[in-house]
Design a protein around this motif. Structure first.
Motif, PDB file in Angstrom:
ATOM      1  N   LEU A  80      -6.483  11.177   0.351  1.00  0.00           N
ATOM      2  CA  LEU A  80      -5.500  10.939   1.414  1.00  0.00           C
ATOM      3  C   LEU A  80      -5.858  11.751   2.660  1.00  0.00           C
ATOM      4  N   LEU A  90      -7.095   0.521  -2.119  1.00  0.00           N
ATOM      5  CA  LEU A  90      -5.823  -0.196  -2.314  1.00  0.00           C
ATOM      6  C   LEU A  90      -6.036  -1.707  -2.320  1.00  0.00           C
ATOM      7  N   TYR A  98      -2.048  17.360  -0.271  1.00  0.00           N
ATOM      8  CA  TYR A  98      -1.985  15.904  -0.271  1.00  0.00           C
ATOM      9  C   TYR A  98      -3.171  15.252  -0.987  1.00  0.00           C
ATOM     10  N   ASP A 151       0.831  -1.200   0.000  1.00  0.00           N
ATOM     11  CA  ASP A 151       0.000   0.000   0.000  1.00  0.00           C
ATOM     12  C   ASP A 151       0.869   1.255   0.000  1.00  0.00           C
ATOM     13  N   LEU A 156      -8.998   4.616  -0.162  1.00  0.00           N
ATOM     14  CA  LEU A 156      -8.124   4.787  -1.327  1.00  0.00           C
ATOM     15  C   LEU A 156      -8.259   3.653  -2.324  1.00  0.00           C
ATOM     16  N   ILE A 177       0.997   4.392  -2.657  1.00  0.00           N
ATOM     17  CA  ILE A 177       0.825   5.791  -2.225  1.00  0.00           C
ATOM     18  C   ILE A 177       1.863   6.069  -1.131  1.00  0.00           C
ATOM     19  N   LYS A 181       2.975   8.667   0.150  1.00  0.00           N
ATOM     20  CA  LYS A 181       2.660   9.761   1.068  1.00  0.00           C
ATOM     21  C   LYS A 181       1.925   9.275   2.322  1.00  0.00           C
TER      22      LYS A 181
END
Length: 451
Positions: A388, A451, A384, A310, A449, A314, A316
């Motif tokens: 997120l 994922l 961001y 994950d 998100l 991403i 961040k």
């Protein structure tokens, strides 16, 4: 008299002691408060402190010794024989302090001291105090007190009180007992002085008296004295016989020791340690909780590792890991600290576990909502992205709520099973919330998100 404890004074004192020039300190050694003298002894070189201590009278020296740090007191006592301890120290201490001092000795020395106490009644009183388990009212109490019989008149009371007062340094209260030594009440000194001498004491004394039994836990004693604003409280045996009294100075020492112990537990120290303890002693006290923190950190790392893919998608997400972990730990410690304080003061006695959980849940919901709104705004401001920012916001809200419930629930459970709830305010809660918080963060990230 006031005492100068400045660095210059202590340096000059050390110089004068080394040169045996103590004549100008006679007033200090004779009239100085034991607590001030003890502080001086603790701050100067030990060999010089020993010389200073030896120049104190036996009466003052005994009081000063009880004011010293445990380790320093043990070093001074190392040069004493059992007979010297009995004659120079025990004879000049109240029974509770004498019992505390004897308890610090090994079994052989303890027996030798008791055998060399000339006053057999005093020896028996101290021996009885040594039987009571540590942490009970019996272990805190002293036997020096003024008591009168309920069938005496005022004149007889005054006469008997004068005899008893010769062996009691401070008269805190006057207790009324019957012929079998059962506690009946207390006698006001004002009423004693203003009542005709032929008046029976049974018509004068007050039956309203707060007392504790010898086996009552020390913390309950402290709470009772605090609740009723008492400076002294009588102690009775299970049959109601008056056996001693506990004074406020003993309770203050207890509260201080308990606070220090709780602070150590909250800081991750399993034993009481001092700065001058040996390297091994300090290490042994700190290492267990550090090992728990290490194990918890490894678990947290394994949680992050589980979601490595994950983070690859991403990266961040990794930026907010410290935020989630820190907030969960802080909220958990706050909640547990409030519960621990309430348990210690017994202010939670009327509240159920459910009530506390509901209240902390309400606080967590409000705090979580405010902080989540702030973090989503800050995340968007920093660029961001909405998804997120929403992930971090929802995760933070969830972590705060869960951490608050854990911080409330854990100390209540520990207390129920007679384990010191102060354990819940330290590394245990922080580590637990780190692991759970990271798990929630990544799970929520997967949902939002995709994922």
């Amino acid at each position: 008299m006031s005492v100068d404890l400045s660095k210059d004074f202590l340096q000059q004192l050390e110089l004068d002691i080394s040169q045996r020039h103590l004549s100008e300190y006679e007033e200090l050694l004779r009239e100085g408060h034991p607590a001030d003298l003890a502080e001086i002894i603790e701050k100067i070189d030990f060999d010089l402190a020993l010389i200073l201590y030896e120049n104190l009278s036996d009466e003052i020296g005994a009081e000063v010794l009880m004011e010293l740090d445990d380790d320093l007191r043990a070093k001074i006592l190392a040069d004493y024989t059992g007979k010297e301890i009995a004659q120079e120290l025990i004879d000049n201490l109240d029974s509770d302090d004498a019992a505390d001092l004897i308890n610090e000795l090994d079994e052989v020395q303890r027996r030798e001291v008791l055998e060399n106490i000339e006053d057999q009644k005093q020896a028996m009183d101290i021996a009885r105090l040594l039987v009571y388990p540590e942490g009970t009212a019996g272990s805190l109490m002293g036997t020096e007190m003024i008591k009168v019989k309920d069938h005496w008149n005022v004149l007889e009371c005054v006469r008997e009180m004068r005899k008893q007062a010769e062996e009691v340094e401070r008269v805190h209260a006057i207790y009324v007992v019957n012929g079998q030594n059962k506690l009946l009440g207390t006698l006001s000194l004002k009423k004693l002085l203003t009542t005709p001498t032929r008046t029976p004491i049974s018509e004068v004394y007050s039956q309203k008296v707060q007392y504790v039994e010898v086996n009552t836990e020390a913390e309950e004693v402290a709470n009772t004295m605090q609740k009723y604003d008492l400076v002294v409280m009588p102690v009775v045996d299970p049959l109601g016989h008056l056996v001693g009294r506990i004074t406020i100075d003993d309770v203050v020492d207890l509260i201080r020791d308990e606070a220090k112990e709780d602070y150590n537990l909250a800081s991750g120290l399993t034993d009481e340690v001092e700065a001058d303890d040996t390297l091994w002693s300090i290490t042994r006290a700190r290492l267990p909780w550090l090992l728990i923190g290490l194990f918890g950190g490894l678990l947290a790392a394994s949680v992050i590792g589980r979601y490595e893919s994950d983070i690859d998608i991403i990266p961040k997400m990794a930026f907010f890991i410290p935020l989630i972990a820190a907030m969960g730990g802080n909220v958990g410690v706050q909640s547990s600290a409030i519960i621990v304080q309430g348990l210690a003061s017994q202010s939670l006695a009327d509240n159920t576990t459910i009530n506390r959980l509901v209240k902390e849940l309400g606080v967590a919901l409000v705090n979580g909502l405010i902080l989540s709104i702030l973090v989503i705004g800050a995340s968007l401001f920093l660029g961001y992205g909405m998804k997120l920012a929403l992930t971090v916001s929802v995760a933070l809200f969830s972590v705060i709520v869960v951490a608050a419930l854990i911080g409330t629930f854990v100390p209540l459970v520990l207390n129920k099973y007679k384990i010191d709830p102060a354990l819940a305010t330290g590394p245990f809660i922080t580590t637990l919330n780190d692991i759970i918080g990271l798990f929630l963060y990544f799970q929520i990230g997967r949902l939002i998100l995709g994922l």
